[in-house]
Scaffold this active site. Structure first.
Site, PDB file in Angstrom:
ATOM      1  N   CYS A   7      83.644  63.515  71.435  1.00 57.89           N
ATOM      2  CA  CYS A   7      83.653  62.099  71.035  1.00 57.89           C
ATOM      3  C   CYS A   7      82.377  61.756  70.262  1.00 57.89           C
ATOM      4  CB  CYS A   7      83.778  61.233  72.284  1.00 57.89           C
ATOM      5  SG  CYS A   7      83.551  59.486  71.957  1.00 57.89           S
ATOM      6  N   CYS A  48      80.187  59.194  72.042  1.00 60.31           N
ATOM      7  CA  CYS A  48      79.419  59.789  73.149  1.00 60.31           C
ATOM      8  C   CYS A  48      78.192  60.504  72.584  1.00 60.31           C
ATOM      9  CB  CYS A  48      80.281  60.763  73.948  1.00 60.31           C
ATOM     10  SG  CYS A  48      81.437  59.952  75.073  1.00 60.31           S
ATOM     11  N   ASP A  67      77.628  49.904  61.895  1.00 62.02           N
ATOM     12  CA  ASP A  67      78.807  50.678  61.498  1.00 62.02           C
ATOM     13  C   ASP A  67      78.491  51.451  60.217  1.00 62.02           C
ATOM     14  OD1 ASP A  67      82.137  50.319  62.102  1.00 62.02           O
ATOM     15  OD2 ASP A  67      81.534  51.202  60.187  1.00 62.02           O
ATOM     16  N   HIS A 105      82.439  56.797  78.723  1.00 59.41           N
ATOM     17  CA  HIS A 105      83.557  57.123  77.830  1.00 59.41           C
ATOM     18  C   HIS A 105      84.855  56.546  78.396  1.00 59.41           C
ATOM     19  CE1 HIS A 105      85.867  59.248  74.781  1.00 59.41           C
ATOM     20  NE2 HIS A 105      86.752  59.458  75.743  1.00 59.41           N
ATOM     21  N   GLY A 146      94.585  50.172  63.996  1.00 56.46           N
ATOM     22  CA  GLY A 146      93.428  50.595  63.212  1.00 56.46           C
ATOM     23  C   GLY A 146      92.384  51.363  63.996  1.00 56.46           C
ATOM     24  N   HIS A 202      86.959  55.816  71.705  1.00 58.10           N
ATOM     25  CA  HIS A 202      85.930  55.436  72.680  1.00 58.10           C
ATOM     26  C   HIS A 202      85.824  53.924  72.510  1.00 58.10           C
ATOM     27  CE1 HIS A 202      81.753  56.299  74.620  1.00 58.10           C
ATOM     28  NE2 HIS A 202      81.857  54.967  74.508  1.00 58.10           N
ATOM     29  N   HIS A 228      85.173  50.349  71.712  1.00 55.83           N
ATOM     30  CA  HIS A 228      84.096  49.739  70.919  1.00 55.83           C
ATOM     31  C   HIS A 228      84.542  48.384  70.397  1.00 55.83           C
ATOM     32  CE1 HIS A 228      86.569  52.237  68.230  1.00 55.83           C
ATOM     33  NE2 HIS A 228      86.312  51.367  67.275  1.00 55.83           N
ATOM     34  N   HIS A 258      83.850  45.714  67.362  1.00 59.18           N
ATOM     35  CA  HIS A 258      83.247  45.426  66.069  1.00 59.18           C
ATOM     36  C   HIS A 258      82.697  44.005  66.133  1.00 59.18           C
ATOM     37  CE1 HIS A 258      85.334  48.739  63.789  1.00 59.18           C
ATOM     38  NE2 HIS A 258      86.203  48.613  64.774  1.00 59.18           N
TER      39      HIS A 258
HETATM   40  P1  DGP Z   1      87.961  51.806  64.600  1.00 60.89           P
HETATM   41  O1  DGP Z   1      88.654  52.109  63.313  1.00 60.89           O
HETATM   42  O2  DGP Z   1      88.264  50.446  65.149  1.00 60.89           O
HETATM   43  O3  DGP Z   1      88.184  52.903  65.618  1.00 60.89           O
HETATM   44  O4  DGP Z   1      86.420  51.787  64.251  1.00 60.89           O
HETATM   45  C1  DGP Z   1      85.625  52.927  64.200  1.00 60.89           C
HETATM   46  C2  DGP Z   1      84.412  52.585  63.396  1.00 60.89           C
HETATM   47  O5  DGP Z   1      83.431  53.555  63.663  1.00 60.89           O
HETATM   48  C3  DGP Z   1      84.624  52.594  61.876  1.00 60.89           C
HETATM   49  O6  DGP Z   1      84.374  51.281  61.382  1.00 60.89           O
HETATM   50  C4  DGP Z   1      83.590  53.566  61.352  1.00 60.89           C
HETATM   51  C5  DGP Z   1      82.649  53.762  62.526  1.00 60.89           C
HETATM   52  N1  DGP Z   1      82.103  55.090  62.652  1.00 60.89           N
HETATM   53  C6  DGP Z   1      82.794  56.250  62.766  1.00 60.89           C
HETATM   54  N2  DGP Z   1      81.950  57.295  62.887  1.00 60.89           N
HETATM   55  C7  DGP Z   1      80.695  56.770  62.864  1.00 60.89           C
HETATM   56  C8  DGP Z   1      79.383  57.345  62.967  1.00 60.89           C
HETATM   57  O7  DGP Z   1      79.184  58.551  63.093  1.00 60.89           O
HETATM   58  N3  DGP Z   1      78.328  56.473  62.883  1.00 60.89           N
HETATM   59  C9  DGP Z   1      78.505  55.120  62.757  1.00 60.89           C
HETATM   60  N4  DGP Z   1      77.405  54.369  62.694  1.00 60.89           N
HETATM   61  N5  DGP Z   1      79.723  54.556  62.675  1.00 60.89           N
HETATM   62  C10 DGP Z   1      80.795  55.365  62.723  1.00 60.89           C
END
Ligand code: DGP
Length: 113
Positions: free
Chosen positions: A5, A8, A31, A47, A92, A97, A99, A101
């Site tokens: 993950c 994680c 993000d 997790h 989407g 994991h 989260h 936004h």
């Molecule tokens: P979702 O699509 O709702 O699962 O959002 C996942 C978000 O995670 C997406 O907006 C991009 C962000 N993301 C994915 N990998 C990474 C990473 O390695 N670092 C950061 N800062 N954000 C990431």
């Protein structure tokens, strides 16, 4: 900790991010692919694959996550912001994991696409 993950790995410090807050329960970071001038992700250190996978034992943590979103946003001077959690691919969700936004700094449209 789930070793496959990405969030994680961020929690563990194995993958670098721009963290804006960290405490015993959660981390908030920028993000990678921002959809607004401010776009944070707030994630529990535990997790949990998504909101749908939370159990009774996670209720206090969910409360802490929401309260922290409000306090972190206030500290950053975000007067108005949107909080979103995607559950499942069709909604989407790309990272499994839990989260949230936190999006701010521009006018948001409603309904979302
Ligand atoms: P979702 O699509 O709702 O699962 O959002 C996942 C978000 O995670 C997406 O907006 C991009 C962000 N993301 C994915 N990998 C990474 C990473 O390695 N670092 C950061 N800062 N954000 C990431």
């Amino acid at each position: 900790m789930n070793e496959n993950c990405i969030f994680c790995k961020i929690v563990q410090g194995e993958v670098k991010t721009q963290k804006v807050h960290e405490d015993e329960d959660l981390v908030a970071f920028k993000d990678l692919n921002p959809q607004a001038p401010t776009h944070l992700l707030v994630v529990p250190k535990k997790h949990i694959p998504s909101l749908a996978k939370c159990g009774k034992e996670d209720e206090a943590l969910l409360g802490r996550l929401q309260a922290s979103i409000a306090s972190i946003s206030e500290k950053l001077g975000l007067g108005s912001y949107r909080v979103v959690t995607n559950v499942g691919r069709q909604a989407g969700q790309s990272v499994e994991h839990l989260h949230y936004h936190v999006l701010g700094g521009r006018r948001m449209t409603w309904p979302p696409g």
